[in-house]
Every structure is written in structure tokens, then in C-alpha cells.
Design a protein around this motif. Structure first.
Motif, PDB file in Angstrom:
ATOM      1  N   ALA A 427       0.855  -1.183   0.000  1.00 55.44           N
ATOM      2  CA  ALA A 427       0.000   0.000   0.000  1.00 55.44           C
ATOM      3  C   ALA A 427       0.893   1.235   0.000  1.00 55.44           C
ATOM      4  CB  ALA A 427      -0.912   0.005   1.222  1.00 55.44           C
ATOM      5  N   THR A 428       0.355   2.324  -0.540  1.00 54.25           N
ATOM      6  CA  THR A 428       1.071   3.589  -0.554  1.00 54.25           C
ATOM      7  C   THR A 428       0.143   4.697  -0.086  1.00 54.25           C
ATOM      8  OG1 THR A 428       2.255   5.203  -1.933  1.00 54.25           O
ATOM      9  CG2 THR A 428       0.479   3.961  -2.990  1.00 54.25           C
ATOM     10  N   GLU A 429       0.706   5.709   0.546  1.00 58.16           N
ATOM     11  CA  GLU A 429      -0.056   6.895   0.898  1.00 58.16           C
ATOM     12  C   GLU A 429      -0.135   7.870  -0.266  1.00 58.16           C
ATOM     13  OE1 GLU A 429       1.726   8.566   4.359  1.00 58.16           O
ATOM     14  OE2 GLU A 429       0.790   7.137   5.736  1.00 58.16           O
ATOM     15  N   GLY A 430       0.642   7.603  -1.314  1.00 59.81           N
ATOM     16  CA  GLY A 430       0.632   8.488  -2.470  1.00 59.81           C
ATOM     17  C   GLY A 430      -0.552   8.226  -3.386  1.00 59.81           C
ATOM     18  N   ASP A 431      -0.743   9.141  -4.332  1.00 59.14           N
ATOM     19  CA  ASP A 431      -1.769   8.956  -5.355  1.00 59.14           C
ATOM     20  C   ASP A 431      -1.248   8.102  -6.512  1.00 59.14           C
ATOM     21  OD1 ASP A 431      -3.995  10.527  -4.283  1.00 59.14           O
ATOM     22  OD2 ASP A 431      -2.620  12.224  -4.506  1.00 59.14           O
ATOM     23  N   ASP A 432       0.017   7.824  -6.495  1.00 59.20           N
ATOM     24  CA  ASP A 432       0.682   6.875  -7.384  1.00 59.20           C
ATOM     25  C   ASP A 432       2.064   6.673  -6.807  1.00 59.20           C
ATOM     26  OD1 ASP A 432       0.958   5.148  -9.600  1.00 59.20           O
ATOM     27  OD2 ASP A 432       2.015   6.697 -10.742  1.00 59.20           O
ATOM     28  N   VAL A 455      10.685  -3.103 -12.011  1.00 64.28           N
ATOM     29  CA  VAL A 455       9.892  -2.012 -11.478  1.00 64.28           C
ATOM     30  C   VAL A 455       8.445  -2.190 -11.906  1.00 64.28           C
ATOM     31  CG1 VAL A 455      10.283  -0.526 -13.491  1.00 64.28           C
ATOM     32  CG2 VAL A 455       9.735   0.525 -11.286  1.00 64.28           C
ATOM     33  N   LEU A 456       7.525  -1.685 -11.097  1.00 61.23           N
ATOM     34  CA  LEU A 456       6.117  -1.611 -11.493  1.00 61.23           C
ATOM     35  C   LEU A 456       5.533  -0.315 -10.965  1.00 61.23           C
ATOM     36  CD1 LEU A 456       3.706  -2.900 -12.926  1.00 61.23           C
ATOM     37  CD2 LEU A 456       3.129  -4.023 -10.765  1.00 61.23           C
ATOM     38  N   ARG A 457       4.977   0.482 -11.876  1.00 64.66           N
ATOM     39  CA  ARG A 457       4.272   1.705 -11.502  1.00 64.66           C
ATOM     40  C   ARG A 457       2.875   1.332 -11.056  1.00 64.66           C
ATOM     41  NH1 ARG A 457       6.249   6.976 -14.223  1.00 64.66           N
ATOM     42  NH2 ARG A 457       7.845   6.333 -12.696  1.00 64.66           N
ATOM     43  N   ALA A 458       2.461   1.863  -9.909  1.00 63.64           N
ATOM     44  CA  ALA A 458       1.215   1.418  -9.276  1.00 63.64           C
ATOM     45  C   ALA A 458       0.007   1.566 -10.196  1.00 63.64           C
ATOM     46  CB  ALA A 458       0.990   2.180  -7.970  1.00 63.64           C
ATOM     47  N   ARG A 459      -0.032   2.626 -10.957  1.00 64.69           N
ATOM     48  CA  ARG A 459      -1.204   2.863 -11.811  1.00 64.69           C
ATOM     49  C   ARG A 459      -1.306   1.851 -12.956  1.00 64.69           C
ATOM     50  NH1 ARG A 459       0.031   8.777 -14.336  1.00 64.69           N
ATOM     51  NH2 ARG A 459       0.914   9.128 -12.261  1.00 64.69           N
ATOM     52  N   PHE A 460      -0.232   1.072 -13.173  1.00 60.71           N
ATOM     53  CA  PHE A 460      -0.236   0.068 -14.246  1.00 60.71           C
ATOM     54  C   PHE A 460      -0.229  -1.358 -13.701  1.00 60.71           C
ATOM     55  CE2 PHE A 460       1.787   3.775 -16.417  1.00 60.71           C
ATOM     56  CZ  PHE A 460       0.789   3.978 -17.368  1.00 60.71           C
ATOM     57  N   PRO A 469      -5.391   4.462 -11.203  1.00 60.70           N
ATOM     58  CA  PRO A 469      -4.732   5.017 -10.006  1.00 60.70           C
ATOM     59  C   PRO A 469      -5.048   4.195  -8.760  1.00 60.70           C
ATOM     60  CG  PRO A 469      -5.787   6.747 -11.300  1.00 60.70           C
ATOM     61  CD  PRO A 469      -6.255   5.448 -11.873  1.00 60.70           C
ATOM     62  N   PRO A 470      -4.064   3.982  -7.910  1.00 62.43           N
ATOM     63  CA  PRO A 470      -4.322   3.254  -6.657  1.00 62.43           C
ATOM     64  C   PRO A 470      -5.063   4.142  -5.658  1.00 62.43           C
ATOM     65  CG  PRO A 470      -2.072   4.043  -6.682  1.00 62.43           C
ATOM     66  CD  PRO A 470      -2.651   4.396  -8.023  1.00 62.43           C
ATOM     67  N   PRO A 472      -5.122   5.561  -2.148  1.00 60.07           N
ATOM     68  CA  PRO A 472      -4.127   5.693  -1.063  1.00 60.07           C
ATOM     69  C   PRO A 472      -4.522   4.878   0.168  1.00 60.07           C
ATOM     70  CG  PRO A 472      -4.556   7.827  -2.061  1.00 60.07           C
ATOM     71  CD  PRO A 472      -5.565   6.878  -2.652  1.00 60.07           C
ATOM     72  N   GLY A 473      -3.547   4.138   0.691  1.00 63.48           N
ATOM     73  CA  GLY A 473      -3.762   3.335   1.884  1.00 63.48           C
ATOM     74  C   GLY A 473      -4.340   1.962   1.631  1.00 63.48           C
ATOM     75  N   HIS A 474      -4.747   1.680   0.397  1.00 68.94           N
ATOM     76  CA  HIS A 474      -5.349   0.378   0.081  1.00 68.94           C
ATOM     77  C   HIS A 474      -4.259  -0.597  -0.368  1.00 68.94           C
ATOM     78  CE1 HIS A 474      -8.596  -2.340  -1.128  1.00 68.94           C
ATOM     79  NE2 HIS A 474      -7.865  -2.614  -2.199  1.00 68.94           N
ATOM     80  N   ALA A 475      -4.314  -1.821   0.126  1.00 68.84           N
ATOM     81  CA  ALA A 475      -3.322  -2.836  -0.247  1.00 68.84           C
ATOM     82  C   ALA A 475      -3.707  -3.497  -1.564  1.00 68.84           C
ATOM     83  CB  ALA A 475      -3.200  -3.886   0.844  1.00 68.84           C
ATOM     84  N   TYR A 476      -2.760  -3.555  -2.474  1.00 65.72           N
ATOM     85  CA  TYR A 476      -2.934  -4.229  -3.761  1.00 65.72           C
ATOM     86  C   TYR A 476      -1.831  -5.273  -3.931  1.00 65.72           C
ATOM     87  CZ  TYR A 476      -5.846  -0.183  -5.058  1.00 65.72           C
ATOM     88  OH  TYR A 476      -6.808   0.797  -5.095  1.00 65.72           O
ATOM     89  N   GLU A 477      -2.080  -6.211  -4.832  1.00 62.79           N
ATOM     90  CA  GLU A 477      -1.035  -7.162  -5.212  1.00 62.79           C
ATOM     91  C   GLU A 477      -0.322  -6.634  -6.439  1.00 62.79           C
ATOM     92  OE1 GLU A 477      -1.503 -11.647  -5.082  1.00 62.79           O
ATOM     93  OE2 GLU A 477      -1.417 -11.338  -7.259  1.00 62.79           O
ATOM     94  N   TYR A 478       0.981  -6.532  -6.357  1.00 61.09           N
ATOM     95  CA  TYR A 478       1.819  -6.050  -7.452  1.00 61.09           C
ATOM     96  C   TYR A 478       2.768  -7.174  -7.870  1.00 61.09           C
ATOM     97  CZ  TYR A 478       0.347  -1.385  -5.891  1.00 61.09           C
ATOM     98  OH  TYR A 478      -0.383  -0.281  -5.523  1.00 61.09           O
ATOM     99  N   THR A 479       2.743  -7.547  -9.150  1.00 63.11           N
ATOM    100  CA  THR A 479       3.675  -8.547  -9.664  1.00 63.11           C
ATOM    101  C   THR A 479       4.736  -7.841 -10.486  1.00 63.11           C
ATOM    102  OG1 THR A 479       1.970 -10.256  -9.704  1.00 63.11           O
ATOM    103  CG2 THR A 479       3.946 -10.627 -11.046  1.00 63.11           C
TER     104      THR A 479
END
Length: 549
Positions: A427-432, A455-460, A469-470, A472-479
Motif C-alpha cells: 500500500a502507498t499513501e501516495g496517489d501513485d 519495477v512496477l508503476r502502481a497505476r499500471f 490510479p491506486p 491511497p492506503g489500500h493494499a494491492y497485489e503487485y507482480t
């Protein structure tokens, strides 16, 4: 050897490209090998970067070295890739029609000069028999201009300056830090337009799809000798081309005739025979005569010689750590077993999954990004030393914005050969934001030598076709895709995973704002707290292809 300079080669639209032709002095008809380059075909070092003219002629071939459209002596306007398919096709057919040619044509070259081979093969020139692309990609969005949705700032700016201001390529530190990205001053108007277009097309849209190789393997009907490096910036695309052509190539010869060679090499400079140099941990064991491999390959496909290549394993890889070459029947290795190594509390990395564990946190501040230290890069040298390859990552571990997970000391050797990935629950506190992962081999002396990076950009996180866009504060799975490696972790060594949110200047700094790419100024940059989860419900992990021994 007969050498003809500035030979005009007309294209279908009337533009004339210029070439130098090297051919045997006798009157026998010979096959031709075409090298098309944007880096000045008259330079002896550029010729060597494709294949040495003297060796080609001594082997009974002709070599056509051509400046691509709009570069050096060739007419027209240079714009990366878009004209190169038709121009390569026309050049191949021109060569086949020459009085000295027997009608069989191949292509050779590396980097951009390798990309034009794939683009030309897509046009299906009737007289093209084989290609030999060295260190090039499969897609010009993901894996060339962008990587994991992040802009490949380091390579892109280095490439632009190499083409426009080559004397300044080792003075790019301030250029890399320029903000906003969209106002970067590029002195050459043609390259300024290219740079603007690259930034404007920040998703995998129609602009990139029209050029992609990996969407069109069915159109390519010729065998390819594909050469890459474990530390090459285009490694993933190199491998994807081999796998894709083996599965989907447009003819039986294309599917059966693919060959893959991967050494412990980086992208190298534009000049001289590939590989330009060896990294100290692997020399001299990595020595390989690439030109000899090419000439044998062209003997088979341009002359039809049954020289044993068909009976040899199609893959040659250099196993780092063990430091030896090994032949394989395919890629990825069928005997490799996908194995998860879980991120654990206290910075541990184990094969045992987590239970109930607290997450790890760090603050990523784009005003002070974690630096790129070696790895699969194409960057200017630092302090007269290459900024690529197996460099020590230890000082990154001292930063507060880098998480380090390390296995126990290995009691037995562990071979990892194949595709690599990291699954992060974060999770990130940022908007991306970005998430970066680095795999390293830790020696008994404490050096953490990098093997791979992704690398992986959160919005992708769900694909590169559009931005999501993610929250903020929500946990996602990033591969995160780390491409691939072949490394033997020796007894006494450890496996290490580093997790952070930047690798600068290889990737542009994510400002954490969620704004469109390239508009943020220095005052817009903001720090963001990042949370990495590793519990039973959210098991963040490193996925390694382990090969039984």
C-alpha cells in the motif's frame, strides 16, 4: 576485398539511402548480409558492432553497411522505427538483385540495428533467409522506452545525447534531475519531437502497438540467431523473441531455426564487436566468438549447408557463479521448479510461508531517490567505470527507504535459471508510486552482487493499456517482472531481495502525485509512506526457478 563507398539504395518512396558494400574479389555469386545502423556506417567500430567486414568477406559473403533513413549520408527524415520495416525490406531486395549476389540475404547488427531486422522480417522480403539480432527488444513500449510503466529515463536520455551531443554523455547528472520532464531541452529538433512523443504516449496505445514485434511473430518466416546478456537492458525482450518465434513463427524453418545465446554481458557501447568487455567475476570463462556463431548460422541458412547446427541444442546460456557455458534444449528449462521465497519479519527470506506478522514500512521521497547501482542497465559510466553489471548493492541496504530480505547461509549450491518475479502486497499513501525489486547474490565477504532488477508503476498494476490510479492506503497485489537470470548460488552464499520505490536515474522518479507523466516540477514532489505486507493472507514473495542438480 572489393569496397564500394556511398552506394545509392533507392527506397519505394524515392528516398535514397547510402551504403558501403564489401565483397570478395572473385566473380562468384555470393550471399549478402545487410547491416542497417543509425550510428554512421562508415565508422570501422560501427561495422564491427554488426560483424567484421573482413571476416564476412573471407567467409565468402558480401556485407552491405547502410545508414538508416535520415542519418549521416542517407536522405529522408529520421524517426525511430516507423520507416525501418519497409526500408529494411527494400534494402534486402536491392541486395538480392545485385549482379554479385546469389539471391540469398541475411541481416546482422545489434541494438537499433537488431530492431530493424525484426521490423524488416515482418515485411516478409522474398529473399530474406535469416537474421541475427543482438541485444534488442520485443516491444518498444514495455522494455524499451518504458519498463513496468516507468519511463526509462536513464537509457532514453543517454540514447538521445549519444545521438545528438555525444561529447556530453558522461555529464548527464544534472540533465537527469531536470524537472518537469516535459521541458527537458533537447538540442536536436528531430530528437526533441521523439522525446515529446515518447512522453505523450505513456500507455501501451496504438502508437506502440503498430511497432510491436511480440504481437506479430506469425508474420516472421525466417530463422534467427538471437544473442543477449544477463545484464542487458533488453534481456526480457530478447528472450521473448526466442520463445515467441519457437511457438508462433510463421514457417517451420522459423520455428525450428531459432537459436538463443545469453552471456553474462551488458548492452555495451555502440562500438566494437559484441560483447565489448567482460565483467571481472566471469572473465575469461565467458569468452565466446559471436562472429563465428553468426557465420556458421548464415552458412546454414544462406548457403543451405548442412553443417550440424540443426542437430545442436538451440540454447546456449552462461551459468554465473559456476561460470561455464551450457547447452539447453529449450527456454524456459522444463526441469526448473518454480519456488517461492517469502518475505518475513526481521528481514528474513525463507521458503516457509508467513503466519501473523506485522508489515514493514518505509518512506519514499522522490527528492532523494535510491540510486541505480549496476544491474541490467544502459547508462553513462560513473567515475570511469561502467554503471551496469554485477555491482555491489550493500550501500543501498543502509538507506532508510530500502527494505532488505536475506536468506540463511546456503549449505548447498542452489541453481536459479529462468524467469524471475516478485509478488508484493503493498500500500502507498501516495496517489501513485513505484515499487522496485532487486535480486542479489551475497558472497561470504558480504558483497551483494546484483543479478536482476524490475519495477512496477502502481497505476499500471493491472496492465499497461490504461491507467488505474491506486487508492491511497489500500493494499494491492503487485507482480514485478525481473526478467531472468542463470546463477549458481554457491555454498556459503545468501539470496537477497531489496525492495524500494526508485532506481534513479534508470527509471524516472515517481513524484507520488498521480499527475500526468512529465508535468511535475521540483516543488510538486512529495514523500509517501509505503507498506509491504507479509502475512498469511498477503504473502509477499520472490519467485525463483530452481534447477535440480
Amino acid at each position: 576485398m572489393i569496397v564500394e563507398r556511398d552506394v545509392p539504395v533507392p527506397m519505394r518512396d524515392g528516398v535514397v539511402l547510402r551504403a558501403d558494400v564489401y565483397r570478395p574479389e572473385n566473380d562468384a555469386l555470393v550471399p549478402a548480409i545487410v547491416n542497417r545502423t543509425p550510428y554512421d556506417r562508415s565508422s570501422p567500430l560501427i561495422q564491427l558492432a554488426a560483424i567484421e567486414p573482413e571476416r564476412v568477406v573471407d567467409a565468402g559473403f558480401a556485407l552491405v553497411c547502410q545508414d538508416v533513413r535520415g542519418r549521416f549520408a542517407s536522405e529522408g527524415e529520421f524517426y525511430t522505427f516507423f520507416a525501418d520495416g519497409e526500408d529494411s525490406c527494400d534494402t534486402v531486395e536491392w541486395a538480392a538483385a545485385q549482379s554479385w549476389c546469389n539471391g540469398a540475404v541475411g541481416m546482422a547488427g545489434r541494438s537499433y540495428a537488431a530492431a530493424v531486422q525484426w521490423l524488416g522480417a515482418l515485411e516478409r522480403p522474398p529473399h530474406l533467409r535469416a537474421i541475427s539480432p543482438i541485444v534488442t527488444g520485443s516491444d518498444y513500449y514495455d522494455g524499451w522506452i518504458y519498463e513496468g510503466g516507468a519511463f526509462q529515463l536513464g537509457f532514453n536520455v543517454f540514447w538521445i545525447w549519444l545521438m545528438t551531443e555525444p561529447r556530453s554523455v558522461n555529464k548527464l547528472d544534472e540533465v537527469y534531475r531536470h524537472l518537469p520532464l516535459r521541458t527537458l531541452r533537447v538540442s536536436d529538433l528531430a530528437w526533441a519531437r521523439l522525446y515529446a512523443h515518447w512522453l505523450a504516449h505513456c500507455t501501451d496505445d496504438y502508437y506502440w502497438r503498430s511497432l510491436s514485434i511480440n504481437r506479430r511473430y506469425e508474420q516472421i518466416e525466417v530463422p534467427a540467431l538471437i544473442v543477449g546478456g544477463w545484464y542487458d537492458v533488453f534481456l526480457r525482450g530478447t528472450i521473448e523473441n526466442f520463445v515467441g518465434m519457437r511457438e508462433r513463427g510463421g514457417s517451420d524453418d522459423a520455428r525450428r531455426g531459432q537459436r538463443l545465446v545469453i552471456g553474462p554481458w551488458a548492452h555495451g557501447s555502440t562500438y566494437g564487436p559484441y560483447p565489448d568487455h567482460s565483467f571481472a567475476p566471469f572473465a575469461p570463462h565467458d569468452a565466446l566468438d559471436v562472429a563465428d556463431l553468426q557465420l556458421r548460422f548464415f552458412d546454414r541458412w544462406l548457403r543451405g549447408e548442412r553443417n550440424g547446427i540443426d542437430d545442436e541444442p538451440p540454447v546456449q546460456i552462461f551459468v554465473m557463479g559456476e561460470n561455464r557455458w551450457r547447452a539447453e534444449d529449450d527456454w524456459p528449462l522444463a526441469r526448473a521448479r518454480e519456488t517461492s521465497w517469502f518475505l518475513r519479519e526481521g528481514g528474513a527470506l525463507t521458503q516457509e510461508g508467513p503466519g501473523s506478522e506485522a508489515p514493514d514500512e518505509y518512506v519514499y521521497d522522490p527528492r532523494d531517490p535510491a540510486p541505480t547501482i549496476g544491474g541490467p542497465t544502459s547508462l553513462p559510466s560513473k567515475m570511469m567505470k561502467a554503471n551496469s553489471g554485477p555491482l555491489d548493492q550493500s550501500r543501498l541496504g543502509d538507506r532508510d527507504d530500502v527494505l532488505v530480505y536475506t536468506s540463511d547461509v546456503l549449505e548447498e549450491a542452489l541453481e536459479v535459471t529462468g524467469p524471475l518475479s516478485v509478488v508484493l502486497h503493498a500500500a502507498t499513501e501516495g496517489d501513485d508510486t513505484d515499487f522496485v525489486a532487486k535480486l542479489a547474490d551475497v558472497t561470504p565477504e558480504g558483497q551483494a552482487l546484483i543479478l536482476a532488477e524490475g519495477v512496477l508503476r502502481a497505476r499500471f498494476r493491472e496492465g499497461f493499456d490504461r491507467e488505474r490510479p491506486p487508492e491511497p492506503g489500500h493494499a494491492y497485489e503487485y507482480t514485478i517482472d525481473l526478467a531472468a537470470t542463470s546463477n549458481l548460488f554457491l555454498p556459503g552464499h545468501q539470496i537477497r531481495l531489496l525492495v524500494t520505490s526508485s532506481s534513479f536515474p534508470r527509471f524516472d522518479r515517481n513524484p507520488n502525485t498521480g499527475n500526468p507523466l512529465g508535468v511535475d516540477e521540483a516543488d510538486d514532489l512529495r514523500a509517501a509512506r509505503q507498506t509491504i505486507f507479509h502475512d498469511a493472507q498477503r504473502p509477499s514473495r520472490l519467485i525463483l526457478p530452481v534447477v535440480p542438480r
